[in-house]
Enzyme design. Sequence first.
Site, PDB file in Angstrom:
ATOM      1  N   LYS A 129       0.814  -1.215   0.000  1.00  0.00           N
ATOM      2  CA  LYS A 129       0.000   0.000   0.000  1.00  0.00           C
ATOM      3  C   LYS A 129       0.847   1.265   0.000  1.00  0.00           C
ATOM      4  CE  LYS A 129      -4.265  -2.041   1.510  1.00  0.00           C
ATOM      5  NZ  LYS A 129      -3.860  -3.451   1.748  1.00  0.00           N
TER       6      LYS A 129
HETATM    7  C1  LIG Z   1      -4.530  -4.519   1.302  1.00  0.00           C
HETATM    8  C2  LIG Z   1      -3.785  -5.785   1.277  1.00  0.00           C
HETATM    9  C3  LIG Z   1      -4.169  -6.841   0.424  1.00  0.00           C
HETATM   10  C4  LIG Z   1      -5.400  -6.777  -0.444  1.00  0.00           C
HETATM   11  O1  LIG Z   1      -5.267  -5.820  -1.476  1.00  0.00           O
HETATM   12  P1  LIG Z   1      -6.552  -5.300  -2.270  1.00  0.00           P
HETATM   13  O2  LIG Z   1      -6.054  -4.202  -3.136  1.00  0.00           O
HETATM   14  O3  LIG Z   1      -7.509  -4.809  -1.209  1.00  0.00           O
HETATM   15  O4  LIG Z   1      -7.110  -6.439  -3.020  1.00  0.00           O
HETATM   16  C5  LIG Z   1      -3.379  -7.976   0.414  1.00  0.00           C
HETATM   17  N1  LIG Z   1      -2.298  -8.090   1.206  1.00  0.00           N
HETATM   18  C6  LIG Z   1      -1.904  -7.107   2.036  1.00  0.00           C
HETATM   19  C7  LIG Z   1      -0.711  -7.306   2.893  1.00  0.00           C
HETATM   20  C8  LIG Z   1      -2.639  -5.920   2.099  1.00  0.00           C
HETATM   21  O5  LIG Z   1      -2.241  -4.941   2.925  1.00  0.00           O
END
Ligand SMILES: *Cc1c(COP(=O)(O)O)cnc(C)c1O
Length: 462
Positions: A112
């Site tokens: 993220k």
């Molecule tokens: C947010 C997140 C996901 C899922 O990603 P999306 O974009 O919501 O599908 C998977 N793994 C981790 C570690 C995350 O922080």
Amino acid sequence: MRYISTRGTAPVLSFEEAMLTGLARDGGLYVPEEIPTISAADIKALRGLSYEEVAYRIMRPFIGDTFTDAEFTDIIARSYAGFGHDARAPLVQIGQNHYLLELFHGPTLAFKDFAMQLIGQLFEAALTRSGERVTIVGATSGDTGSAAIEAFRGLDAVDVFILFPKGRVSEVQRRQMTTPSEANVHALAVEGDFDTCQAAVKDMFNDFDFRDGVRLAGVNSINWARVLAQVVYYFTSAVSLGAPDRAISFTVPTGNFGDIFAGYIARRMGLPIEKLVVATNQNDILDRCLKTGVYKTEGVTPSISPSMDIQVSSNFERALFDAYGRDGAAVKAQMDELKETGQFTVSQGALESLRETFASGRASEEETSATITRAHKTMNEILCPHSAIGVHVAEAHLSATPMITLATAHPAKFPDAVEAAMGARPPLPSRMADLYDRSERMTEVAGGLPEIQSIIRDRIKA
Ligand SMILES: *Cc1c(COP(=O)(O)O)cnc(C)c1O
């Protein structure tokens, strides 16, 4: 470049407006009116470039005239300077024709950061120019909130409020949210679960007086700018394995469908992606939907991969919009049905269209743990539980086409689950080894929406 809503009735916006707005006023999500394409020759020309240079070339067409070339170059440079790896998103081989894309070298150790760091710089640049301030409000099950706080801490034009379910995020995640000392950072520990937090955020956005009064802006994964930032590493990784001369497949640990939707955009732009494999944990609404055509909510069962514990997958609406031939009314009808009955059935045509691009699979808790154990023994790789789900599902989809699995978080972010699987605690990278020594600061909230709204009003006046 103009942006339209997936439900067809919200105003058409520029990139800057869509980025600052987040959720559209008709309840839909913003998408580009047209997806720009990139030729095979231009993809070839990405070979050997830095992450930042590729980021510039891929994202530039989506930005329109919101920023000059020089401003946008500068925004990208500042976004990725704090990463702990020069390649930003390095690729390692873990098996026969199977690669892992490490997306956890950012400041909060999850993918993220790629989007959130960029959004922080985009907001700061746009708001400084207009002399305005905004209030960022977000709900988190852990990773989004820490990434948002890290991206916005200390910026002049923004206050950031993050709602997280009290006692239900990992200690590393909590500390990443509660230890920044900047006055514009506000971590709210809410009595309830993630859905309580997300519902409070939704209600604030639907309260137009409040929304306009505090100039609310959203950075949850529905924000188009976040999706856009994530398109870049599909290009860098595929190109390093020989695209466009060779097709590549990806497996993506999926919750809200933001990360994998970015892969879909890369494919639409012209990157030769054969399949995008959705990997879910036991909260498998997407896997069930792609297999049966029925999108049916079943409540959330907490797992060792908490960032994928979702009931509905917000960005899936963007994929549906295209699968329905960009018919906003059809999407709205399905979403209304979901709200009323907890489910809807995807039409046969739309389902076939989705299956051209997407495959899917799920991993149980036991399979997730077993994959962490096995990866440690046979791949010399320590996986976080989310990445382990990706690896497990990818292995069922291996073929002659190279497979890249996205490693979405650093194992040290989920030390308990990793320790349970392989008997040792993964260490934090040295640059954040003092996290457990820093002092924490948070506001506990038991009074629901009214209390949250009054905290926000008071703090931004101060
Ligand atoms: C947010 C997140 C996901 C899922 O990603 P999306 O974009 O919501 O599908 C998977 N793994 C981790 C570690 C995350 O922080």
